[in-house]
Design a protein around this motif. Sequence first.
Motif, PDB file in Angstrom:
ATOM      1  N   LYS A 262       0.804 -62.384  -9.019  1.00 50.28           N
ATOM      2  CA  LYS A 262       1.719 -63.524  -8.860  1.00 50.28           C
ATOM      3  C   LYS A 262       3.169 -63.118  -9.117  1.00 50.28           C
ATOM      4  CE  LYS A 262      -1.852 -66.645 -10.673  1.00 50.28           C
ATOM      5  NZ  LYS A 262      -2.188 -67.557 -11.810  1.00 50.28           N
ATOM      6  N   TYR A 263       3.390 -61.818  -9.230  1.00 47.06           N
ATOM      7  CA  TYR A 263       4.695 -61.332  -9.640  1.00 47.06           C
ATOM      8  C   TYR A 263       5.788 -61.683  -8.635  1.00 47.06           C
ATOM      9  CZ  TYR A 263       8.255 -57.961 -11.143  1.00 47.06           C
ATOM     10  OH  TYR A 263       9.406 -57.370 -11.549  1.00 47.06           O
ATOM     11  N   GLN A 264       5.469 -61.547  -7.343  1.00 44.54           N
ATOM     12  CA  GLN A 264       6.473 -61.809  -6.323  1.00 44.54           C
ATOM     13  C   GLN A 264       6.962 -63.247  -6.387  1.00 44.54           C
ATOM     14  OE1 GLN A 264       7.909 -59.396  -4.493  1.00 44.54           O
ATOM     15  NE2 GLN A 264       9.374 -60.993  -3.935  1.00 44.54           N
ATOM     16  N   GLN A 265       6.059 -64.140  -6.765  1.00 45.35           N
ATOM     17  CA  GLN A 265       6.422 -65.555  -6.919  1.00 45.35           C
ATOM     18  C   GLN A 265       7.538 -65.708  -7.957  1.00 45.35           C
ATOM     19  OE1 GLN A 265       3.084 -68.097  -8.096  1.00 45.35           O
ATOM     20  NE2 GLN A 265       4.451 -69.249  -9.441  1.00 45.35           N
ATOM     21  N   SER A 266       7.425 -64.985  -9.066  1.00 43.82           N
ATOM     22  CA  SER A 266       8.451 -65.087 -10.112  1.00 43.82           C
ATOM     23  C   SER A 266       9.776 -64.503  -9.631  1.00 43.82           C
ATOM     24  CB  SER A 266       7.986 -64.386 -11.387  1.00 43.82           C
ATOM     25  OG  SER A 266       7.937 -62.978 -11.224  1.00 43.82           O
ATOM     26  N   ILE A 267       9.703 -63.410  -8.857  1.00 40.78           N
ATOM     27  CA  ILE A 267      10.924 -62.804  -8.316  1.00 40.78           C
ATOM     28  C   ILE A 267      11.587 -63.741  -7.308  1.00 40.78           C
ATOM     29  CG2 ILE A 267      11.830 -60.888  -6.928  1.00 40.78           C
ATOM     30  CD1 ILE A 267      11.104 -60.147  -9.805  1.00 40.78           C
ATOM     31  N   ASP A 268      10.776 -64.375  -6.452  1.00 35.30           N
ATOM     32  CA  ASP A 268      11.315 -65.315  -5.462  1.00 35.30           C
ATOM     33  C   ASP A 268      12.033 -66.473  -6.150  1.00 35.30           C
ATOM     34  OD1 ASP A 268      10.331 -63.766  -3.412  1.00 35.30           O
ATOM     35  OD2 ASP A 268       8.528 -64.976  -3.094  1.00 35.30           O
ATOM     36  N   GLU A 269      11.480 -66.941  -7.260  1.00 32.07           N
ATOM     37  CA  GLU A 269      12.127 -68.023  -8.008  1.00 32.07           C
ATOM     38  C   GLU A 269      13.501 -67.588  -8.492  1.00 32.07           C
ATOM     39  OE1 GLU A 269       9.639 -69.409 -11.171  1.00 32.07           O
ATOM     40  OE2 GLU A 269       7.993 -69.962  -9.822  1.00 32.07           O
ATOM     41  N   MET A 270      13.590 -66.349  -9.010  1.00 34.81           N
ATOM     42  CA  MET A 270      14.874 -65.860  -9.510  1.00 34.81           C
ATOM     43  C   MET A 270      15.868 -65.639  -8.375  1.00 34.81           C
ATOM     44  SD  MET A 270      14.191 -63.440 -12.792  1.00 34.81           S
ATOM     45  CE  MET A 270      15.827 -63.820 -13.362  1.00 34.81           C
ATOM     46  N   LYS A 271      15.358 -65.181  -7.231  1.00 38.76           N
ATOM     47  CA  LYS A 271      16.231 -65.010  -6.064  1.00 38.76           C
ATOM     48  C   LYS A 271      16.870 -66.338  -5.647  1.00 38.76           C
ATOM     49  CE  LYS A 271      14.224 -61.019  -3.657  1.00 38.76           C
ATOM     50  NZ  LYS A 271      13.401 -60.600  -2.493  1.00 38.76           N
ATOM     51  N   GLN A 272      16.043 -67.375  -5.626  1.00 38.30           N
ATOM     52  CA  GLN A 272      16.527 -68.695  -5.227  1.00 38.30           C
ATOM     53  C   GLN A 272      17.610 -69.200  -6.152  1.00 38.30           C
ATOM     54  OE1 GLN A 272      12.989 -71.123  -5.146  1.00 38.30           O
ATOM     55  NE2 GLN A 272      12.064 -69.976  -3.461  1.00 38.30           N
ATOM     56  N   LYS A 273      17.567 -68.784  -7.412  1.00 37.82           N
ATOM     57  CA  LYS A 273      18.563 -69.239  -8.400  1.00 37.82           C
ATOM     58  C   LYS A 273      19.755 -68.287  -8.472  1.00 37.82           C
ATOM     59  CE  LYS A 273      15.450 -72.288  -9.588  1.00 37.82           C
ATOM     60  NZ  LYS A 273      15.556 -73.704  -9.153  1.00 37.82           N
ATOM     61  N   GLY A 274      19.764 -67.217  -7.669  1.00 40.84           N
ATOM     62  CA  GLY A 274      20.863 -66.264  -7.691  1.00 40.84           C
ATOM     63  C   GLY A 274      20.851 -65.327  -8.886  1.00 40.84           C
ATOM     64  N   LEU A 275      19.690 -65.201  -9.547  1.00 35.43           N
ATOM     65  CA  LEU A 275      19.589 -64.392 -10.760  1.00 35.43           C
ATOM     66  C   LEU A 275      18.979 -63.029 -10.510  1.00 35.43           C
ATOM     67  CD1 LEU A 275      18.283 -67.245 -13.073  1.00 35.43           C
ATOM     68  CD2 LEU A 275      20.554 -66.203 -13.182  1.00 35.43           C
ATOM     69  N   PHE A 276      18.486 -62.794  -9.292  1.00 34.43           N
ATOM     70  CA  PHE A 276      17.906 -61.501  -8.923  1.00 34.43           C
ATOM     71  C   PHE A 276      18.734 -60.925  -7.791  1.00 34.43           C
ATOM     72  CE2 PHE A 276      15.044 -58.847  -6.374  1.00 34.43           C
ATOM     73  CZ  PHE A 276      14.489 -58.019  -7.337  1.00 34.43           C
TER      74      PHE A 276
END
Length: 377
Positions: free
Chosen positions: A362-376
Amino acid sequence: MNILITGGAGFIGSNLALKLISRGHVVTVLDNLSKQIHGSDPQNTSPLYLSIAEKVRFIGASVTDNDALIKAIKDQDVIVHLAAETGTGQSMYQIKRYTDVNIGGTALLLDILANNDHKVKKIVIASSRSIYGEGKYWSDELGYVYPEHRDDIYMQAGDFEVKYQGCEKPLKLVATDEDSKIHPSSVYGITKQNQEQMIMTVCPTIGITPVAFRYQNVYGPGQSLSNPYTGILSIFSTLIKNNKAINVFEDGKETRDFVFIDDVVDATILGIEKDEAQNNVFNVGTGVPTEVNTVVEELMANYNKIVPVTVSGNYRLGDIRHNFADLTKIKTVLGFTPKVDFKQGIKEFAGWVNTQEIKADKYQQSIDEMKQKGLFK
């Protein structure tokens, strides 16, 4: 003693509970069995919960539940306050949740103790190395310095090392002692700082002895393999087991101090049982920094499996570059020395992972969330 562990069904809490029971203590656990850690059917499938279920008095509730806390505190001698939301990256966009649980739960606990009759003599608070932010460095020009958050402009250009104004020469990383500057770089770190300060400030005024442990990166058999927000050992292990490529952030040379669960439990018990611990704050780690690149190599060697590895230059805002513990104080005051080095610990951890069902990644899901918030980036 009667000992309450908030968050006691978690990784540290469940291991601590079992060791305390073996030493003759009576343990109560208050835990909400969060799905992020324990899965969707925790009372039937969570190994952490099941390991303690028949051995402790269990109260299934959040640390923000006033009535449940009052019930849990009754007749306790010691409280070990572990309950907290723990994802550094996730904390940067679930700010209210982390604040409500970590700060609000601690405030409620202290409020109850300050305004009600009880038998509590000591509180041990789980603090974190995250409160140090970027940690401690030596500058040839200025002596010891404590750099602020890294600048996004430098990291975009692939320069991930910390900087300090007025220093032209590269900074030298040194161990972070308990007197180092407190300046967290994430919401999680801010909440841990607040928890620690509230406990250390309020407890002496209401006749309770406080002890704080600033844990480094805790790992070992039994840690959650399904939580994509914490623990690179679990995250990388799940990727390797699923034959998926590993994306190593930054240049892979960032370091962490990985401390084995048994050592963390032993240190915490010293804080519970030893009078010398009272009113003190202690680092808990190994005192050794380990590169993320080394973590990947050791895991693949222990699983005897090679997957593609990309050192991508990606980075997360809120992450630190380096931090490792100075253990002088805990060795001197409590006689604590970690027994398990990283090579031995990773072997034990990997051996345990090999006995577990392979979890969905489920790791990519957490990365996608951060991308959406501009944090990744």
